[in-house]
Enzyme design. Structure first.
Site, mmCIF file in Angstrom:
data_model
loop_
_atom_site.group_PDB
_atom_site.id
_atom_site.type_symbol
_atom_site.label_atom_id
_atom_site.label_comp_id
_atom_site.label_asym_id
_atom_site.label_seq_id
_atom_site.Cartn_x
_atom_site.Cartn_y
_atom_site.Cartn_z
ATOM 1 N N HIS A 55 0.722 -1.215 -0.010
ATOM 2 C CA HIS A 55 -0.004 0.053 0.158
ATOM 3 C C HIS A 55 0.740 1.261 0.066
ATOM 4 O O HIS A 55 0.766 2.083 -0.896
ATOM 5 C CB HIS A 55 -1.099 -0.052 1.183
ATOM 6 C CG HIS A 55 -1.886 1.269 1.327
ATOM 7 N ND1 HIS A 55 -2.432 1.998 0.308
ATOM 8 C CD2 HIS A 55 -1.644 1.981 2.422
ATOM 9 C CE1 HIS A 55 -3.141 3.010 0.825
ATOM 10 N NE2 HIS A 55 -2.650 3.185 2.098
ATOM 11 N N HIS A 79 3.389 6.773 5.461
ATOM 12 C CA HIS A 79 2.317 7.765 5.961
ATOM 13 C C HIS A 79 1.363 6.736 7.042
ATOM 14 O O HIS A 79 0.605 7.447 7.617
ATOM 15 C CB HIS A 79 1.517 8.019 4.724
ATOM 16 C CG HIS A 79 0.675 6.999 4.001
ATOM 17 N ND1 HIS A 79 0.939 6.268 3.158
ATOM 18 C CD2 HIS A 79 -0.807 6.550 4.603
ATOM 19 C CE1 HIS A 79 -0.005 5.128 2.738
ATOM 20 N NE2 HIS A 79 -1.112 5.596 3.583
ATOM 21 N N GLU A 83 0.195 5.892 12.640
ATOM 22 C CA GLU A 83 -1.078 5.413 13.102
ATOM 23 C C GLU A 83 -1.185 3.817 13.294
ATOM 24 O O GLU A 83 -1.703 3.588 14.376
ATOM 25 C CB GLU A 83 -2.118 5.668 11.860
ATOM 26 C CG GLU A 83 -3.564 5.751 12.317
ATOM 27 C CD GLU A 83 -4.481 6.147 11.164
ATOM 28 O OE1 GLU A 83 -3.881 6.958 10.418
ATOM 29 O OE2 GLU A 83 -5.663 5.862 11.059
ATOM 30 N N ASP A 84 -0.426 3.089 12.575
ATOM 31 C CA ASP A 84 -0.462 1.782 12.508
ATOM 32 C C ASP A 84 0.519 0.791 13.497
ATOM 33 O O ASP A 84 0.362 -0.227 13.700
ATOM 34 C CB ASP A 84 -0.688 1.122 11.160
ATOM 35 C CG ASP A 84 -1.912 1.541 10.526
ATOM 36 O OD1 ASP A 84 -2.770 2.046 11.167
ATOM 37 O OD2 ASP A 84 -2.059 1.445 9.258
ATOM 38 N N ASP A 148 -2.923 8.418 -1.206
ATOM 39 C CA ASP A 148 -3.400 7.385 -0.411
ATOM 40 C C ASP A 148 -4.883 6.915 -0.844
ATOM 41 O O ASP A 148 -5.073 5.949 -0.720
ATOM 42 C CB ASP A 148 -3.520 7.822 1.040
ATOM 43 C CG ASP A 148 -3.859 6.945 1.973
ATOM 44 O OD1 ASP A 148 -3.818 5.720 1.869
ATOM 45 O OD2 ASP A 148 -4.675 7.458 3.113
ATOM 46 N N ASP A 267 -20.850 11.176 -30.197
ATOM 47 C CA ASP A 267 -20.429 11.495 -31.525
ATOM 48 C C ASP A 267 -19.540 12.459 -31.562
ATOM 49 O O ASP A 267 -19.222 13.184 -32.352
ATOM 50 C CB ASP A 267 -21.787 11.773 -32.123
ATOM 51 C CG ASP A 267 -22.431 10.635 -33.009
ATOM 52 O OD1 ASP A 267 -21.732 9.535 -32.733
ATOM 53 O OD2 ASP A 267 -23.760 10.718 -33.374
HETATM 54 MN MN MN Z 1 -3.006 4.523 3.750
#
Ligand code: MN
Length: 725
Positions: A55, A79, A83-84, A148, A267
């Protein structure tokens, strides 16, 4: 061609970055960030089954495509670490730089904003956009956020329909307007198309299909027009390049919404002419107008008067050859940079020196200031509020409130029927319901309830139970599931009987004494093997074909193998001819050519298909509705399925199921009924549900449809979709 970067490698990122900067310290920093992120996310898998690092790597690649500076690329890679993982901002600042730490911290902060799908009124949406922008000290934070989201949208297929719609709406309401204001058209346009794909799939795929099917003719007209315009410009000595241009699905959708007809839109073909200087832009315009009659009022001079997001070009629409209208954009290469990348084009890396860099940063800061002020003012609302409202109605504002005879308020989704109401009150009320009275009138069971209806359910304790048809009448999954489980219970009793009979018969055939086989010791061995609590459960599984009776016998008679493996082996060992595609697909006007089936959409016989000429690989066959075919520059040919018998083709489906049980055996059991063969199964789990991605082999679309319908009927399955990557 394919938008998803399958198997993107770190080297690809580096190659892309090297195409616009050679700075060694930058490249070193990016490499460090990659390894750091890889280590921190180690062992974590995305829902798509890939290692998590895929990711951030893809996000960084998207950033490299708009030629972001190294700090931004690093922030893309890092990034999610605050957070993780256990990494803190301070840690990042000391491991990398203050600048990178600030960027990552900014992204983390805006990710915490809770735009939870229920976005409320349009002024609320504007406010939330403002908050998002206001929070960002540095415009690069928003750019990372956009990248992201773009990657998350590209892999949105892995989520349930509900989640897809929620994310898509949020993207359309909050993020694409920001991308638009920043002039980042390429990202904006892809985000819009992806949002539409999940919000209104029927509309989206029907546009794609019509585009793909009329493409051969349109491409031919574009090629001819390119040649004649090019000749005109060559005669005047203007160096130039001309490209055909694919319109975005979303822009076509918006025109359709305004009441335009498909054919009127199709068209109109599009060309883009690139020249070196501004005077040449105007000269080119004059030359084109001298040969092709322009449509009055369609001429726009965005060079003299740029759009608020800095976009510059000349636009004109002319009557071209073959009765087609041509929308022609004329611009310099520099303008094109700004048009595609917007604010990101100010990253223009001059040869590396500190001054140029800080100059560039100031330049971007100025742009952001400017951008903030326009977003504050919130004038010139280009959003199609109607569209957003209609989607919201479809997706969110669909609740009605009705009453019991006692005046209790019951909340139900719009379109609910008395059946939904009854099951909402109590399962027993639903199961024993024989009729309904709404506002003192007897109504049919498929009556659509309205706000403020007062509903009385008539029950009869001798009623046999719900009818099968109710599953289709009921609106809520709650009611549908209750009805299904009623039938499952009844079916279960039958399965027990069948299962017992099957086992007895097979034992007789094998001349194994039943009493001996069903000794207490053997029974407990078998139950333990399958993790069943009693014999009934075993008989049910035999009776409904979840496990072959012989594998049960083999638990005792032979040394056992893992059941699942056994079944899978049994399924995949069936001989599958490697498709002889040359004879399976007929190509218009060409006899001897290599043909491949596209792996993004995996067509099977009876699917509508188009062929796509790829350099060096012969012809790739896609489903007619495959979005990956829409880019204009490639060449399409007509293809047809040959008469085929007994041959199977691979295709992919994705199943979302409740987490409570291991469904695989039941899913596999359904394959026999529709003559489907399973080739591979990947199982992913997340907090809420189980996701199975399967490659299955089918003779034709009808088998596939039957299989998917069977699966949808299973109690714990939430949704089943064919996969287009
Ligand atoms: Mn992300």
């Amino acid at each position: 061609m394919t938008r998803v970067n399958v198997g993107l490698k770190f080297d690809d990122l580096i190659t892309r970055v090297k195409s616009y900067t050679k700075d060694d310290s930058d490249l070193k920093m990016i490499k460090k960030a990659y390894n750091y992120a890889k280590e921190k996310h180690f062992g974590v898998t995305r829902m798509t089954g890939e290692p998590y690092i895929e990711h951030p790597l893809n996000v960084a690649y998207i950033l490299a495509e708009i030629e972001a500076d190294s700090a931004t690329i690093c922030a893309g890679l890092l990034h999610d670490v605050i957070e993780d993982t256990e990494v803190t901002k301070e840690q990042l600042a000391s491991d990398f730089t203050e600048e990178i730490a600030n960027l990552v911290d900014g992204v983390t902060k805006i990710n915490k904003l809770n735009f939870d799908g229920n976005l409320g009124s349009s002024s609320m949406i504007a406010t939330q956009r403002k908050i998002l922008v206001g929070l960002c000290e540095d415009v690069r934070v928003i750019i990372v956020k956009l990248a992201d989201r773009l990657h998350n949208m590209r892999t949105l297929w892995v989520h349930t329909e509900e989640k897809q719609k929620e994310k898509a709406l949020e993207t359309l309401e909050i993020l694409t307007p920001i991308a638009h204001r920043l002039g980042m058209n390429k990202i904006k346009s892809e985000l819009e198309d992806l949002s539409l794909r999940y919000l209104k799939p029927e509309v989206y795929y029907s546009i794609v299909e019509q585009l793909n099917q009329s493409k051969i003719e349109r491409v031919k007209a574009v090629e001819e027009m390119k040649l004649s315009v090019s000749k005109l410009l060559n005669d005047e000595g203007i160096t130039h390049e001309i490209k055909g241009r694919a319109k975005s699905i979303y822009s076509i959708y918006k025109k359709l919404e305004k009441g335009r007809r498909f054919n009127d839109i199709y068209d109109i073909l599009a060309l883009r002419v690139f020249v070196d200087t501004i005077p040449e832009c105007y000269k080119t315009l004059g030359i084109i107008h001298s040969k092709y009659r322009p449509i009055p009022k369609r001429f726009k001079d965005y060079i003299a008067m740029p759009k608020t997001n800095m976009y510059q070009s000349l636009h004109t629409t002319v009557f071209g050859d073959f009765g087609y209208l041509f929308e022609i954009q004329i611009r310099t290469y520099e303008m094109d940079e700004v048009a595609e990348r917007g604010i990101a084009s100010h990253w223009a890396y001059k040869e590396n020196n500190g001054d140029a860099k800080s100059l560039m940063k100031n330049n971007m800061e100025q742009k952001l200031q400017f951008f903030r002020s326009i977003i504050e003012l919130n004038t010139e609302e280009e959003r199609d509020e109607d569209f957003i409202n209609s989607v919201k109605e479809d997706v969110f504002n669909n609740t009605i409130y009705v009453f019991t005879p006692n005046g209790d308020v019951i909340e139900l989704p719009n379109g609910s029927t008395p059946i939904d109401f009854a099951y909402k009150i109590h399962t027993k009320v639903g199961d024993k319901m024989v009729g309904a009275i709404v506002n003192n009138n007897i109504v049919p069971l498929d009556y659509k309830l309205k706000n403020n209806d007062i509903i009385k359910i008539n029950t009869n304790k001798n009623s046999f139970g719900p009818s099968h048809e109710w599953i289709n009448i009921a609106k809520t999954n709650h009611a549908k599931n209750k009805i299904k489980s009623f039938f499952n219970k009844i079916e279960k009793e039958e399965y027990v009987k069948t299962g017992e009979e099957l086992l007895t018969k097979e034992l007789k055939k094998k001349k194994i004494p039943i009493n001996e086989f069903l000794s207490n010791e053997n029974i407990s061995k078998i139950l333990k093997e399958y993790n069943y609590k009693d014999l009934d459960e075993l008989y049910t599984s035999i009776g409904n074909n979840s496990i072959p009776v012989n594998t049960v016998i083999n638990v005792i008679v032979e040394e056992n193998k893992d059941v699942k493996e056994e079944i899978l082996l049994r399924k995949t060992n069936k001989t599958v001819d490697k498709p002889q595609l040359k004879n399976d697909i007929l190509v218009e006007g060409i006899d001897d050519i290599k043909v491949n089936l596209a792996s993004c959409c995996n067509p099977v016989p009876q699917d509508r298909i188009v062929g796509y000429i790829t350099k060096g690989y012969g012809i790739t066959v896609h489903r007619a509705m495959c979005p990956n075919v829409k880019e204009l520059e490639e060449r399409l040919v007509d293809v047809k399925w040959n008469e085929l018998k007994g041959k199977k083709f691979p295709t992919n489906i994705i199943i979302h199921a409740e987490k409570k049980e291991d469904l695989l055996l039941n899913i596999i059991a359904k394959t026999t009924k529709s003559d489907v063969t399973i080739r591979t199964i990947n199982t992913y789990t997340n907090k809420e549900d189980n996701v199975y991605e399967m490659t299955i082999l089918v003779e034709a679309k009808e088998n596939l449809v039957k299989f998917m319908t069977d699966l949808r009927q299973m109690k714990s399955i939430i949704d089943v979709e064919r996969l287009i990557k």
